[in-house]
Design an enzyme around this catalytic site. Structure first.
Site, PDB file in Angstrom:
ATOM      1  N   GLU A   1      -2.778  -2.785  -4.872  1.00 28.39           N
ATOM      2  CA  GLU A   1      -4.072  -3.462  -4.697  1.00 28.39           C
ATOM      3  C   GLU A   1      -5.150  -2.574  -5.296  1.00 28.39           C
ATOM      4  O   GLU A   1      -5.928  -1.952  -4.569  1.00 28.39           O
ATOM      5  CB  GLU A   1      -4.328  -3.717  -3.213  1.00 28.39           C
ATOM      6  CG  GLU A   1      -3.501  -4.873  -2.689  1.00 28.39           C
ATOM      7  CD  GLU A   1      -3.789  -5.212  -1.234  1.00 28.39           C
ATOM      8  OE1 GLU A   1      -4.378  -4.370  -0.523  1.00 28.39           O
ATOM      9  OE2 GLU A   1      -3.407  -6.319  -0.828  1.00 28.39           O
TER      10      GLU A   1
ATOM     11  N   CYS B   1       0.822  -1.220   0.000  1.00 29.09           N
ATOM     12  CA  CYS B   1       0.000   0.000   0.000  1.00 29.09           C
ATOM     13  C   CYS B   1       0.850   1.262   0.000  1.00 29.09           C
ATOM     14  O   CYS B   1       0.374   2.333  -0.374  1.00 29.09           O
ATOM     15  CB  CYS B   1      -0.924   0.021   1.206  1.00 29.09           C
ATOM     16  SG  CYS B   1      -2.194  -1.228   1.165  1.00 29.09           S
TER      17      CYS B   1
HETATM   18  O1  AHR Z   1       1.413  -6.461   3.567  1.00 32.36           O
HETATM   19  C1  AHR Z   1       0.723  -5.435   4.183  1.00 32.36           C
HETATM   20  C2  AHR Z   1      -0.295  -4.793   3.260  1.00 32.36           C
HETATM   21  O2  AHR Z   1      -1.224  -5.734   2.868  1.00 32.36           O
HETATM   22  C3  AHR Z   1       0.258  -4.285   1.970  1.00 32.36           C
HETATM   23  O3  AHR Z   1       0.743  -3.019   2.091  1.00 32.36           O
HETATM   24  C4  AHR Z   1      -0.925  -4.281   1.070  1.00 32.36           C
HETATM   25  O4  AHR Z   1      -0.606  -4.462  -0.261  1.00 32.36           O
HETATM   26  C5  AHR Z   1      -1.796  -5.347   1.642  1.00 32.36           C
HETATM   27  O5  AHR Z   1      -3.060  -4.868   1.883  1.00 32.36           O
END
Ligand code: AHR
Length: 681
Positions: free
Chosen positions: A401, A269
């Site tokens: 995501e 994220c």
């Molecule tokens: O791995 C933690 C978080 O999980 C990452 O930042 C994201 O891509 C997912 O929601």
């Protein structure tokens, strides 16, 4: 002994991709959703397996097992990036965060001890906007402390490189810089004599006389007057590969142990940002360290129950360092970039399609930075940073995501422009954070339409989900996009959030699932557990593959599983069956078989999720193997067993010798075990 079905069913935790308070639901115990079913098996049950040495024609990609790296849980500043001083350059939004002046007085012109006035540069250089103009009224009482990242970890007799940028000393003859423990006892100290009007770097080496996890840096002065200070920095001398001001050695060694085929960075994220302005912009993370512009870490205030107000990204660990780390680890770099959409779990802020160009340009520039000739603008930046050779970038992720039509509209534009200029680059797309459901289906439809090469799937699910999904990829379209299982981890419901989540139940179920990834190596080309690292005193998300504090680190049970699979990945898939069918949980057995043509070795992975030992007979057909080999196994009776700072390898593999009777391998495998058999062919 006959076992009863044991179901740990209360409070199954549904973790939907990006976990926050609103996305975590506890499932009513009445739903009786199982968390990890211990199968009803007779102790000593015999299982007859058949391995065929004949080629399946399916290669295990060198990228099969890799690393997902994200700056979450203080994985970069305060973690992998070995800087020990927090807010070394006074650039945090609260410029004195991390610093303390216990006896300062700011209401008097010349009384009291003194005060550090945060001052803006007339002519800031890049992200270096501020320095401290320190006024000392009474050099016997004025003290300036830095608290490090929840303390400064130092080891007895180890050396630490101190450096400070100083200018304009007026009346100040000397700085006394020391490391002190929590009681104020000096662990190491040095004297610095500022002798230049202009900014000048002063350096010294500390040798600590004691091991201390929560030391502080203390600066005192000789002489009353003023001095300007910036970039106050302290690094261990003993870093990964001995690079000055480099990465924390114990942590990179753990990464190296994973023998990763790729390194995905910088997340997660963090790529997207909570708003577009806060997205990760790789171009701000290269060039001179002092000029790299600080950015809030998106995990700073993401979870109300886990606030980390002092969490920022200094980018001392930036894209150049990630590429270098990939190279060091022999891993292919897999950067992921934002696609003009902020995190959809937060604002979901969108850039209009008409204004997408700068975002696409960021991607084009990155490819030039990684692979371009040294005469191109970005290739020159790479060269000037000391790496004229290209970094061999092959994969690039567009969006993390993301989901919905807006994502694919944007992805299509990226794909068209990048495909035109750099057709050799393989782009990674995504069906979003969901492992199923309409958005997931929609994502796959779109990816097929757009002829996507690699689809990044994420799943944070219960151990039972991993057991039930060992056949997930058996039914995937062999002609569609290939899969990058880019983030996954079993989350054990009912366990206190934190290191306890990295228990054997989770690791065992992941291992069972991973045999399914391997059995489908024609579809699944890349996989990585997530997240990678967590500071025990500053984490936001658990479970994590590696836990560390200011002094120590260890690989979790899950780390041991990843390490085992990655170091025994083989080169070619073989078939292993029971009654002609793949082993996907029938009688609680899961298995995959590969050969390694470089080592000329047959490698079998067998996972027993029942709690009783089993007798397996493996008939090896289609070729000859030697009659001796090695079994590497991990087994725990306690499904909640964990590794820890106190017992870092409690759950770790044990090696033993095995003998075969001609083409037959007979072995007893323990309950709740993972065993890897290695037999020379
Ligand atoms: O791995 C933690 C978080 O999980 C990452 O930042 C994201 O891509 C997912 O929601």
């Amino acid at each position: 002994m006959k076992n009863t079905v044991l179901t740990f069913s209360v409070f199954a935790l549904m973790v939907l991709g990006c976990k926050d308070a609103t996305q975590v639901e506890t499932v009513n115990s009445e739903s009786n959703e199982s968390v990890f079913t211990v199968a009803e098996i007779e102790d000593g049950t015999n299982s007859n397996l058949v391995v065929d040495l004949a080629d399946t024609g399916i290669k295990i990609q060198p990228t099969m097992y890799g690393i997902f790296y994200e700056d979450i849980n203080f994985a970069a500043d305060g973690g992998l990036y070995a800087e020990l001083i927090k807010n070394r350059s006074f650039e945090f939004p609260l410029p004195k965060m991390g610093w303390e002046e216990p006896h300062s007085v700011r209401y008097s012109l010349n009384e009291g001890s003194g005060f550090s006035k945060i001052t803006n540069y007339v002519d800031p250089q890049g992200g270096n906007r501020r320095y401290s103009h320190t006024v000392v009224h009474n050099d016997e009482t004025y003290e300036l402390f830095n608290n490090g990242f929840r303390g400064i970890g130092v080891k007895k007799d180890a050396q630490y490189n101190l450096s400070l940028l100083l200018a304009n000393a007026d009346g100040i003859e000397q700085l006394n810089v020391a490391l002190v423990d929590t009681l104020g006892t000096v662990l190491a100290s040095t004297e610095i004599f500022p002798d230049a009007k202009d900014w000048k770097t002063y350096e010294a080496v500390f040798v600590s006389n004691k091991t201390e996890a929560k030391a502080r840096l203390k600066i005192t002065f000789k002489g009353n007057g003023t001095i300007d200070m910036d970039m106050i920095s302290l690094f261990p001398k003993d870093t990964w590969k001995g690079r000055k001001n480099g990465l924390r050695k114990d942590l990179v060694e753990l990464l190296d142990g994973l023998n990763p085929g790729f390194l995905r960075f910088p997340g997660g994220c963090i790529v997207e940002g909570r708003t577009l302005a806060q997205r990760y912009q790789w171009q701000n993370t290269v060039g001179p360290i002092i000029e790299r512009e600080l950015l809030i870490n998106r995990w700073n205030d993401e979870f109300a129950h886990k606030p980390a107000p002092d969490y920022f990204q200094s980018f001392g660990l930036g894209f150049f360092e990630y590429f270098l780390l990939s190279e060091d680890l022999g891993a292919l770099p897999v950067p992921i970039l934002g696609c003009g959409m902020a995190c959809q779990f937060n604002t979901g802020e969108l850039v209009p399609l008409e204004n997408l160009d700068p975002y696409v340009q960021e991607a084009l520039d990155l490819i030039e930075f990684a692979n371009g000739d040294v005469n191109t603008p970005w290739g020159k930046v790479r060269k000037d940073m000391g790496h004229p050779e290209p970094f061999n970038l092959k994969y690039l992720g567009i969006g993390n995501e993301q989901w919905g039509p807006e994502y694919f509209q944007r992805y299509e534009i990226f794909a068209e422009i990048i495909g035109e200029k750099y057709p050799e680059i393989i782009l990674v797309s995504t069906p979003g954070p969901f492992s199923d459901g309409d958005m997931f289906e929609f994502g796959w439809e779109q990816m097929k339409k757009l002829n996507v090469k690699l689809a990044d799937e994420h799943y944070y699910k219960s151990p039972q989900w991993f057991l039930d999904n060992a056949d997930r990829y058996d039914s995937y379209d062999r002609n569609g996009p290939k899969v990058f299982a880019g983030e996954y981890a079993a989350h054990t419901p009912g366990v206190e959030d934190g290191p306890l989540e990295n228990n054997w139940m989770a690791a065992l179920s992941e291992a069972a699932f991973m045999t399914g990834l391997e059995r489908n190596a024609d579809v699944v080309l890349m996989t990585s557990y997530a997240p990678l690292m967590a500071h025990a005193g500053g984490w936001q998300w658990a479970p994590d593959l590696i836990w560390f504090d200011n002094l120590q680190s260890y690989g979790t049970t899950n780390y041991q599983v990843q390490k085992l699979f990655a170091n025994n990945s083989g080169t070619d898939l073989l078939s292993i069956t029971q009654d002609g069918k793949p082993l996907i949980g029938e009688q609680a057995l899961y298995a995959s078989a590969v050969k390694d043509t470089n080592l000329n070795e047959l490698i079998l992975k067998v996972v027993n999720t029942s709690n009783v030992s089993r007798n397996i007979k493996v008939k090896i057909q289609g070729g000859k193997v030697q009659t001796e080999g090695v079994a590497v196994s991990m087994a725990m009776e306690d499904l909640y067993a964990i590794n820890s700072f106190e017992e870092p390898t409690k759950v770790s593999p044990q090696e033993s010798e095995i003998k075969l009777d001609g083409e037959l391998l007979e072995a007893e495998i323990s309950g709740q075990s993972i065993t890897i058999y290695k037999i020379k062919m």
